[in-house]
Design a protein around this motif. Structure first.
Motif, PDB file in Angstrom:
ATOM      1  N   TRP A  35       0.845  -1.185   0.000  1.00 16.58           N
ATOM      2  CA  TRP A  35       0.000   0.000   0.000  1.00 16.58           C
ATOM      3  C   TRP A  35       0.883   1.238   0.000  1.00 16.58           C
ATOM      4  O   TRP A  35       1.960   1.238   0.584  1.00 16.58           O
ATOM      5  CB  TRP A  35      -0.911   0.030   1.227  1.00 16.58           C
ATOM      6  N   ALA A  77      -4.179   1.728  -3.253  1.00 14.66           N
ATOM      7  CA  ALA A  77      -4.242   0.303  -2.922  1.00 14.66           C
ATOM      8  C   ALA A  77      -3.157  -0.457  -3.685  1.00 14.66           C
ATOM      9  O   ALA A  77      -2.536   0.074  -4.614  1.00 14.66           O
ATOM     10  CB  ALA A  77      -5.620  -0.239  -3.257  1.00 14.66           C
ATOM     11  N   GLU A  79      -0.953  -2.421  -6.221  1.00 19.12           N
ATOM     12  CA  GLU A  79      -0.976  -2.287  -7.679  1.00 19.12           C
ATOM     13  C   GLU A  79      -1.611  -3.497  -8.350  1.00 19.12           C
ATOM     14  O   GLU A  79      -1.413  -4.627  -7.939  1.00 19.12           O
ATOM     15  CB  GLU A  79       0.460  -2.102  -8.185  1.00 19.12           C
ATOM     16  N   CYS A  81      -4.703  -4.438  -8.413  1.00 18.87           N
ATOM     17  CA  CYS A  81      -5.635  -5.151  -7.535  1.00 18.87           C
ATOM     18  C   CYS A  81      -6.957  -4.395  -7.405  1.00 18.87           C
ATOM     19  O   CYS A  81      -6.999  -3.175  -7.503  1.00 18.87           O
ATOM     20  CB  CYS A  81      -5.043  -5.314  -6.134  1.00 18.87           C
ATOM     21  N   THR A  83      -9.718  -4.028  -4.392  1.00 22.31           N
ATOM     22  CA  THR A  83      -9.729  -4.264  -2.951  1.00 22.31           C
ATOM     23  C   THR A  83     -11.139  -4.133  -2.391  1.00 22.31           C
ATOM     24  O   THR A  83     -11.854  -3.177  -2.724  1.00 22.31           O
ATOM     25  CB  THR A  83      -8.804  -3.263  -2.230  1.00 22.31           C
ATOM     26  N   ASP A 111      -7.134   0.216  -7.670  1.00 19.33           N
ATOM     27  CA  ASP A 111      -5.751   0.686  -7.523  1.00 19.33           C
ATOM     28  C   ASP A 111      -5.425   1.860  -8.440  1.00 19.33           C
ATOM     29  O   ASP A 111      -4.351   2.456  -8.323  1.00 19.33           O
ATOM     30  CB  ASP A 111      -4.771  -0.466  -7.810  1.00 19.33           C
ATOM     31  N   SER A 129      -7.150  -7.593  -0.979  1.00 19.98           N
ATOM     32  CA  SER A 129      -6.774  -7.106  -2.304  1.00 19.98           C
ATOM     33  C   SER A 129      -6.624  -8.285  -3.247  1.00 19.98           C
ATOM     34  O   SER A 129      -5.807  -9.185  -3.015  1.00 19.98           O
ATOM     35  CB  SER A 129      -5.462  -6.307  -2.228  1.00 19.98           C
TER      36      SER A 129
END
Length: 333
Positions: A35, A77, A79, A81, A83, A111, A129
């Motif tokens: 993160w 968030a 990379e 991904c 979440t 992300d 994630s």
């Protein structure tokens, strides 16, 4: 949009578990596996005390956060991904961008966007994630819910994720078969929610929408003297409505919120300056503090030390507040 500032964070391998306590923002940001946290504003003393518990799976990362609260920061968030975040306990006021958070919500984020997070007190949440090259059905359904939320009825997902984090804390690294079983459990649980609910769109009162707009604009005018009365006139909103909306969203009065933002900018500049180059008076006046007695009292209450002590510290901040978080060009010289 305020700039993204990368921070080198802890990395985990597949099957690894990390539990990390933190008592300051720098440790909090560095321990946030994958993160990116930046542009932090301290809103209360001891704002960033807490713990992370993170489990890395083949195509998912589970991240439990328990934080004292009283902080605002921007984040990105992990990379590549999507979440989804289960709000286990929101004790007072908290927001992610234009979404008020409550216990029992499941919020979906992407992300590709910079989000702003603010909480007035203690929060517990669990982020999962999911890599975008993973389960295509789950990814498709989650994508439809980005920047919206679902309800974790009976706290089913929260309980499942909590049990997983607690059960496998002492089993690291996990073997491949166990990791895949965990991912299957989580996938089935979230699909159950996605298949039985429509994503909820955040709703706000007219006054709250104006307040969110004011919050965004404040960062462009941090060198100006702003008052509740001037904001009320500029945005055609009654002072009472403005006061109530700030309290409803952030748990703070607008005067408190603006003062805290400016105190943070003074703090960051003092930490990165030298006594031979500037003075507390000069920095405080630059950010709109005219009464040094009041300024010193508020500063000491928030940071636990006199501003002159901060000036002598000269510590470089990892997120470079002055360079990356203030849009007024004349304040970046």
């Amino acid at each position: 949009m305020r700039s993204k500032k990368n921070v080198e964070t802890t990395k985990l391998q597949e099957g690894e578990y990390l539990e990390k306590e933190f008592d300051n923002y720098i440790e909090m940001a560095k321990s946030a596996v994958d993160w990116t946290l930046f542009c932090s504003y301290q809103l209360k003393p001891n704002f960033s005390e807490g713990v992370y518990k993170i489990l890395q799976l083949p195509s998912m990362q589970i991240a439990y956060t328990d934080m004292q609260g009283g902080i605002m920061f921007d984040y990105v968030a992990p990379e590549e991904c999507i979440t989804f975040s289960a709000m286990k306990n929101i004790s007072e006021k908290a927001c992610i961008d234009q979404m008020k958070l409550e216990t029992g919500m499941i919020v979906v984020t992407d992300d590709k966007k910079i989000y702003n997070f603010i909480c007035s007190a203690h929060v517990e949440l669990i982020d999962v994630s999911l890599r975008k090259n993973a389960d295509p059905l789950l990814l498709q359904k989650l994508t439809q819910g980005v920047d919206k939320y679902y309800i974790d009825k009976n706290k089913a997902l929260t309980v499942l994720l909590t049990n997983i984090i607690n059960e496998f804390a002492d089993v690291s690294p996990l073997d491949k078969e166990t990791s895949m079983q965990i991912e299957t459990e989580i996938t089935q649980a979230i699909l159950q929610i996605l298949d039985t609910q429509e994503a909820h769109i955040p709703h706000f009162t007219k006054s709250e929408k104006i307040t969110l707009e004011i919050k965004r604009e404040l960062f462009k005018h941090m060198d100006h003297k702003m008052t509740v009365e001037s904001l009320s006139n500029d945005y055609n909103i009654s002072m009472k409505s403005l006061q109530n909306s700030f309290k409803s969203l952030f748990g703070l009065k607008p005067t408190q919120f603006m003062r805290l933002l400016k105190l943070n900018l003074v703090h960051h500049e003092l930490m990165q300056s030298k006594p031979s180059e500037t003075t507390v008076l000069k920095v405080a006046q630059k950010w709109g503090f005219a009464h040094m007695g009041h300024f010193s009292r508020h500063y000491t209450e928030l940071y636990g030390e006199n501003p002159s002590v901060t000036l002598r510290t000269n510590i470089s901040m990892i997120d470079g507040m002055k360079e990356h978080c203030v849009e007024r060009k004349e304040e970046m010289l």
